[in-house]
Design a protein around this motif. Structure first.
Motif, PDB file in Angstrom:
ATOM      1  N   PRO A  87     -12.320   8.506  71.559  1.00 22.84           N
ATOM      2  CA  PRO A  87     -13.552   7.981  71.247  1.00 22.84           C
ATOM      3  C   PRO A  87     -14.938   9.025  71.051  1.00 22.84           C
ATOM      4  O   PRO A  87     -15.606   8.555  70.287  1.00 22.84           O
ATOM      5  N   GLN A  88     -14.293  10.252  71.473  1.00 25.97           N
ATOM      6  CA  GLN A  88     -15.215  11.372  70.984  1.00 25.97           C
ATOM      7  C   GLN A  88     -14.646  12.146  69.947  1.00 25.97           C
ATOM      8  O   GLN A  88     -15.140  13.133  69.549  1.00 25.97           O
ATOM      9  N   GLY A  89     -13.753  11.639  69.117  1.00 23.09           N
ATOM     10  CA  GLY A  89     -13.251  12.230  67.978  1.00 23.09           C
ATOM     11  C   GLY A  89     -12.229  13.687  68.285  1.00 23.09           C
ATOM     12  O   GLY A  89     -11.758  14.570  67.468  1.00 23.09           O
ATOM     13  N   ARG A  90     -11.712  13.425  69.676  1.00 20.02           N
ATOM     14  CA  ARG A  90     -10.698  14.827  69.967  1.00 20.02           C
ATOM     15  C   ARG A  90      -9.241  14.132  69.719  1.00 20.02           C
ATOM     16  O   ARG A  90      -8.738  13.019  70.160  1.00 20.02           O
ATOM     17  N   LYS A  91      -8.570  15.243  69.189  1.00 19.70           N
ATOM     18  CA  LYS A  91      -7.308  14.796  68.843  1.00 19.70           C
ATOM     19  C   LYS A  91      -6.258  15.919  69.499  1.00 19.70           C
ATOM     20  O   LYS A  91      -6.368  17.013  69.262  1.00 19.70           O
ATOM     21  N   LEU A  92      -5.398  15.310  70.510  1.00 16.36           N
ATOM     22  CA  LEU A  92      -4.408  16.170  71.098  1.00 16.36           C
ATOM     23  C   LEU A  92      -2.934  15.622  70.604  1.00 16.36           C
ATOM     24  O   LEU A  92      -2.735  16.165  69.358  1.00 16.36           O
ATOM     25  N   ARG A  93      -2.382  14.730  70.994  1.00 17.58           N
ATOM     26  CA  ARG A  93      -0.856  14.268  70.529  1.00 17.58           C
ATOM     27  C   ARG A  93      -1.073  12.756  69.752  1.00 17.58           C
ATOM     28  O   ARG A  93      -0.148  12.518  68.989  1.00 17.58           O
ATOM     29  N   LEU A  94      -2.305  12.255  70.080  1.00 19.28           N
ATOM     30  CA  LEU A  94      -2.534  10.862  69.482  1.00 19.28           C
ATOM     31  C   LEU A  94      -3.288  10.936  68.141  1.00 19.28           C
ATOM     32  O   LEU A  94      -4.271  11.507  68.172  1.00 19.28           O
ATOM     33  N   GLU A  95      -2.808  10.217  67.236  1.00 18.63           N
ATOM     34  CA  GLU A  95      -3.699  10.082  65.886  1.00 18.63           C
ATOM     35  C   GLU A  95      -4.880   8.960  66.173  1.00 18.63           C
ATOM     36  O   GLU A  95      -5.131   8.271  67.294  1.00 18.63           O
ATOM     37  N   LEU A  96      -5.866   9.284  65.564  1.00 21.67           N
ATOM     38  CA  LEU A  96      -7.217   8.703  65.699  1.00 21.67           C
ATOM     39  C   LEU A  96      -7.434   7.515  64.676  1.00 21.67           C
ATOM     40  O   LEU A  96      -6.680   7.665  63.364  1.00 21.67           O
ATOM     41  N   GLN A  97      -8.144   6.666  65.024  1.00 23.06           N
ATOM     42  CA  GLN A  97      -8.138   5.322  64.170  1.00 23.06           C
ATOM     43  C   GLN A  97      -8.971   5.705  63.026  1.00 23.06           C
ATOM     44  O   GLN A  97      -9.059   5.457  61.642  1.00 23.06           O
ATOM     45  N   ASP A  98      -9.969   6.686  63.204  1.00 23.01           N
ATOM     46  CA  ASP A  98     -11.171   7.378  62.120  1.00 23.01           C
ATOM     47  C   ASP A  98     -11.259   8.656  62.340  1.00 23.01           C
ATOM     48  O   ASP A  98     -12.139   9.139  63.260  1.00 23.01           O
ATOM     49  N   ASN A  99     -10.556   9.633  61.672  1.00 28.26           N
ATOM     50  CA  ASN A  99     -10.568  11.074  61.812  1.00 28.26           C
ATOM     51  C   ASN A  99     -11.927  11.671  61.386  1.00 28.26           C
ATOM     52  O   ASN A  99     -12.285  12.869  61.732  1.00 28.26           O
ATOM     53  N   ASN A 100     -12.809  10.744  60.738  1.00 28.35           N
ATOM     54  CA  ASN A 100     -14.229  11.240  60.414  1.00 28.35           C
ATOM     55  C   ASN A 100     -15.266  10.588  61.121  1.00 28.35           C
ATOM     56  O   ASN A 100     -16.447  11.005  60.639  1.00 28.35           O
ATOM     57  N   LEU A 101     -14.990   9.996  62.362  1.00 30.12           N
ATOM     58  CA  LEU A 101     -16.038   9.365  62.832  1.00 30.12           C
ATOM     59  C   LEU A 101     -17.428  10.389  63.382  1.00 30.12           C
ATOM     60  O   LEU A 101     -18.400  10.122  63.272  1.00 30.12           O
ATOM     61  N   ASN A 102     -16.669  11.499  63.786  1.00 27.19           N
ATOM     62  CA  ASN A 102     -18.028  12.546  64.512  1.00 27.19           C
ATOM     63  C   ASN A 102     -18.732  13.144  63.111  1.00 27.19           C
ATOM     64  O   ASN A 102     -19.925  13.269  63.324  1.00 27.19           O
ATOM     65  N   HIS A 103     -18.002  13.405  61.972  1.00 29.90           N
ATOM     66  CA  HIS A 103     -18.802  13.748  60.757  1.00 29.90           C
ATOM     67  C   HIS A 103     -19.773  12.748  60.345  1.00 29.90           C
ATOM     68  O   HIS A 103     -20.813  12.890  60.039  1.00 29.90           O
ATOM     69  N   LYS A 104     -19.063  11.379  60.421  1.00 33.41           N
ATOM     70  CA  LYS A 104     -20.308  10.315  60.037  1.00 33.41           C
ATOM     71  C   LYS A 104     -21.484  10.188  61.015  1.00 33.41           C
ATOM     72  O   LYS A 104     -22.517   9.978  60.591  1.00 33.41           O
ATOM     73  N   LEU A 105     -21.145  10.431  62.237  1.00 35.39           N
ATOM     74  CA  LEU A 105     -22.162  10.441  63.166  1.00 35.39           C
ATOM     75  C   LEU A 105     -23.175  11.575  62.951  1.00 35.39           C
ATOM     76  O   LEU A 105     -24.502  11.416  63.119  1.00 35.39           O
ATOM     77  N   GLN A 106     -22.576  12.769  62.652  1.00 29.57           N
ATOM     78  CA  GLN A 106     -23.370  13.845  62.462  1.00 29.57           C
ATOM     79  C   GLN A 106     -24.368  13.732  61.273  1.00 29.57           C
ATOM     80  O   GLN A 106     -25.441  14.078  61.015  1.00 29.57           O
ATOM     81  N   MET A 107     -23.816  13.096  60.028  1.00 34.29           N
ATOM     82  CA  MET A 107     -24.623  13.006  59.017  1.00 34.29           C
ATOM     83  C   MET A 107     -25.446  11.781  59.042  1.00 34.29           C
ATOM     84  O   MET A 107     -26.417  11.419  57.843  1.00 34.29           O
ATOM     85  N   PHE A 108     -25.525  10.780  59.930  1.00 37.26           N
ATOM     86  CA  PHE A 108     -26.316   9.774  60.047  1.00 37.26           C
ATOM     87  C   PHE A 108     -27.568   9.900  60.395  1.00 37.26           C
ATOM     88  O   PHE A 108     -28.071  10.693  61.085  1.00 37.26           O
ATOM     89  N   THR A 109     -28.635   9.146  59.419  1.00 36.07           N
ATOM     90  CA  THR A 109     -30.142   9.418  59.930  1.00 36.07           C
ATOM     91  C   THR A 109     -30.540   7.920  59.549  1.00 36.07           C
ATOM     92  O   THR A 109     -30.180   7.135  58.813  1.00 36.07           O
ATOM     93  N   TYR A 110     -31.534   7.623  60.537  1.00 37.00           N
ATOM     94  CA  TYR A 110     -32.194   6.350  60.565  1.00 37.00           C
ATOM     95  C   TYR A 110     -33.663   6.577  60.812  1.00 37.00           C
ATOM     96  O   TYR A 110     -34.138   7.070  62.026  1.00 37.00           O
TER      97      TYR A 110
END
Length: 295
Positions: A208-231
């Motif tokens: 859920p916080q975009g950390r990847k050890l041995r398991l694949e993520l549903q969205d590898n770009n989630l943290n980048h999307k959050l970083q780039m989001f502005t409202y």
């Protein structure tokens, strides 16, 4: 619920000694100003600064100390990690002041509590320094706790809808919700020692916080999307696991809350503090000094 309705034993659960079920506390044992921490060991890190201690109770991960710092009565409670624990702690703390345990009825006069979270967090914006202190002006809840409660018209729906569109939010995940901290507390703590930001509250520490050890993520770009989001020129600044529940339940229950974060990691830069305990201890001292000045 009407004030005269009696709460059933299955709803308001009390221990044999009359204390509330999980926290093992009785009415009168908590102060009106409560510091919450995740780690039970951090309770004593704060309490060692107290001038006097009147109460110390622990059950499971919930450790409570009530005492005085510079003549101000304070309670420290460890919540454990996650908004599921926040649901337990905040409902039970509220019950201690707003429910009559003998009659099992809601008191006609409401008591408002002040909650101050002292926690750790990871930044997702590269310019936020390691070991800095951040005030959560708003929380974005990726948990679904608030969706189980009614009367949540204080949520910032346009913000969350914009985030869902930007992040191409999966329908398999719960809808994010956005809730504000208390404006008076934010103003009181707003000094050069603190930066302000918008905190994302996650349902886990790894995927859920975009950390990847041995398991694949549903969205590898989630943290980048959050970083780039502005409202409306607002950015999500950091990730942790409790603030949305704290802010949401405080609003629902008629309390006020602020979340203070020691930034120990910068996910954008891949860095981590070389002195995390020192940073947290400094935040503790700053927080106690601010609370001592608060009316």
């Amino acid at each position: 619920m009407k004030n005269q309705e009696k709460l059933a034993p299955s709803e308001l659960i009390l221990n044999d000694d009359g204390s509330i079920y999980h926290l093992a506390l009785k009415p009168g044992q908590i102060a009106d100003t409560i510091i919450t921490v995740g780690d039970p060991e951090r309770v004593m890190d704060i309490a060692k600064h107290f001038d006097t201690i009147e109460l110390e109770v622990q059950r499971r991960e919930f450790k409570t100390i009530t005492g005085r710092y510079k003549n101000k009565r304070l309670t420290i409670v460890s919540t454990g990690i996650g908004t599921d624990n926040i649901d337990i702690v905040f409902n039970e703390l509220d019950a201690l002041v707003n429910i009559d345990f003998e009659s099992r009825t809601i008191k006609p006069m409401h008591t408002a509590l002040t909650f101050v979270r002292i926690g750790t967090s990871g930044a997702i914006q590269s310019e936020i320094p390691i070991n800095s202190f951040l005030i959560s002006e708003k929380a974005v809840g990726f948990d679904n706790l608030l969706h189980f409660y009614s009367n949540t018209d204080f949520l910032d729906i346009p913000f969350s809808e914009a985030l869902k569109e930007h992040a191409q939010w999966s329908k398999q995940k719960s809808d994010p919700y956005v809730v504000c901290g208390d404006t008076q507390l934010i103003k009181h703590f707003s000094t050069n020692d603190f930066v302000k930001g918008i905190t994302a509250t996650n349902v886990g520490f790894y995927a859920p916080q975009g950390r990847k050890l041995r398991l694949e993520l549903q969205d590898n770009n989630l943290n980048h999307k959050l970083q780039m989001f502005t409202y409306k020129q607002q950015k999500i600044t950091n990730l942790e696991m409790e603030t949305s529940g704290i802010y949401g339940l405080s609003m629902l229950l008629g309390h006020r809350a602020i979340s203070l974060n020691a930034i120990l990691a910068n996910r954008a830069n891949g860095t981590f503090s070389d002195s995390p305990k020192k940073a947290v201890n400094l935040l503790i001292v700053r927080t106690l000094e601010k609370l001592a000045l608060m009316q």
